[in-house]
Design a protein around this motif. Structure first.
Motif, PDB file in Angstrom:
ATOM      1  N   ALA A  36       0.832  -1.206   0.000  1.00 47.33           N
ATOM      2  CA  ALA A  36       0.000   0.000   0.000  1.00 47.33           C
ATOM      3  C   ALA A  36       0.867   1.257   0.000  1.00 47.33           C
ATOM      4  O   ALA A  36       0.579   2.217  -0.716  1.00 47.33           O
ATOM      5  N   LEU A  37       1.934   1.247   0.786  1.00 44.13           N
ATOM      6  CA  LEU A  37       2.858   2.387   0.786  1.00 44.13           C
ATOM      7  C   LEU A  37       3.574   2.528  -0.541  1.00 44.13           C
ATOM      8  O   LEU A  37       3.814   3.647  -1.020  1.00 44.13           O
ATOM      9  N   ASP A  38       3.900   1.407  -1.157  1.00 51.13           N
ATOM     10  CA  ASP A  38       4.542   1.439  -2.478  1.00 51.13           C
ATOM     11  C   ASP A  38       3.623   2.089  -3.505  1.00 51.13           C
ATOM     12  O   ASP A  38       4.051   2.931  -4.301  1.00 51.13           O
ATOM     13  N   ARG A  39       2.339   1.721  -3.464  1.00 47.59           N
ATOM     14  CA  ARG A  39       1.367   2.356  -4.375  1.00 47.59           C
ATOM     15  C   ARG A  39       1.245   3.847  -4.074  1.00 47.59           C
ATOM     16  O   ARG A  39       1.227   4.677  -4.989  1.00 47.59           O
ATOM     17  N   TYR A  40       1.177   4.188  -2.801  1.00 45.07           N
ATOM     18  CA  TYR A  40       1.021   5.588  -2.408  1.00 45.07           C
ATOM     19  C   TYR A  40       2.214   6.422  -2.877  1.00 45.07           C
ATOM     20  O   TYR A  40       2.051   7.472  -3.487  1.00 45.07           O
ATOM     21  N   TRP A  41       3.439   5.957  -2.591  1.00 45.01           N
ATOM     22  CA  TRP A  41       4.614   6.747  -2.940  1.00 45.01           C
ATOM     23  C   TRP A  41       4.868   6.756  -4.436  1.00 45.01           C
ATOM     24  O   TRP A  41       5.539   7.658  -4.953  1.00 45.01           O
ATOM     25  N   SER A  42       4.363   5.791  -5.172  1.00 47.70           N
ATOM     26  CA  SER A  42       4.528   5.852  -6.627  1.00 47.70           C
ATOM     27  C   SER A  42       3.600   6.904  -7.237  1.00 47.70           C
ATOM     28  O   SER A  42       3.897   7.464  -8.280  1.00 47.70           O
ATOM     29  N   ILE A  43       2.498   7.212  -6.565  1.00 44.47           N
ATOM     30  CA  ILE A  43       1.570   8.233  -7.055  1.00 44.47           C
ATOM     31  C   ILE A  43       1.956   9.612  -6.530  1.00 44.47           C
ATOM     32  O   ILE A  43       2.038  10.578  -7.286  1.00 44.47           O
ATOM     33  N   TYR A  44       2.198   9.725  -5.231  1.00 39.00           N
ATOM     34  CA  TYR A  44       2.446  11.014  -4.592  1.00 39.00           C
ATOM     35  C   TYR A  44       3.940  11.233  -4.340  1.00 39.00           C
ATOM     36  O   TYR A  44       4.364  11.496  -3.235  1.00 39.00           O
ATOM     37  N   ASN A  45       4.718  11.138  -5.391  1.00 34.99           N
ATOM     38  CA  ASN A  45       6.161  11.279  -5.291  1.00 34.99           C
ATOM     39  C   ASN A  45       6.537  12.656  -5.814  1.00 34.99           C
ATOM     40  O   ASN A  45       6.860  12.827  -6.975  1.00 34.99           O
ATOM     41  N   SER A  46       6.499  13.664  -4.955  1.00 40.28           N
ATOM     42  CA  SER A  46       6.701  15.034  -5.421  1.00 40.28           C
ATOM     43  C   SER A  46       7.977  15.676  -4.894  1.00 40.28           C
ATOM     44  O   SER A  46       8.310  16.781  -5.300  1.00 40.28           O
ATOM     45  N   HIS A  47       8.688  14.992  -4.021  1.00 45.62           N
ATOM     46  CA  HIS A  47       9.891  15.587  -3.435  1.00 45.62           C
ATOM     47  C   HIS A  47      10.968  14.514  -3.346  1.00 45.62           C
ATOM     48  O   HIS A  47      10.675  13.322  -3.314  1.00 45.62           O
TER      49      HIS A  47
END
Length: 110
Positions: A36-47
């Motif tokens: 779930a974190l992998d999916r989240y950080w692949s989408i919301y990777n802004s920094h």
């Protein structure tokens, strides 16, 4: 204990204490939570800090033998390319046969 999967980088946005804290916390998560974190950080990777956190999650999943989203996407692309390469000659041959047969049928109808 050194982990060989975590490569030191020239620039680091997480301090060493934050890195160790986040890594130790993330290692306690279940595989489903890490996915779930992998999916989240692949989408919301802004920094760049987010990239580092995402790399930590990916490395933990890799050490556990799990596939990350990047690996799953690469597998899908490879399978698609493989099927495309296999089907291209047969697709062209069948398209030529179909067009030849349809031309014959249309010529006999007229």
């Amino acid at each position: 204990m050194k982990n060989i999967f975590f490569k030191p980088r020239i620039y680091m946005f997480l301090s060493s204490t934050d890195f160790i804290f986040f890594k130790s916390r993330a290692e306690c998560f279940s595989n489903s939570k890490l996915h779930a974190l992998d999916r989240y950080w692949s989408i919301y990777n802004s920094h760049h800090m987010h990239e580092e956190m995402h790399e930590i999650i990916e490395n933990i999943l890799n050490t556990r033998g799990e596939k990350t989203i990047k690996q799953s996407r690469l597998d899908l692309v490879r399978n698609f390319e493989r099927s495309f390469l296999i089907s291209t000659p047969m697709g062209r041959l069948s398209a030529n046969i179909i067009s030849f047969v349809s031309c014959l049928v249309l010529s006999k109808v007229n």
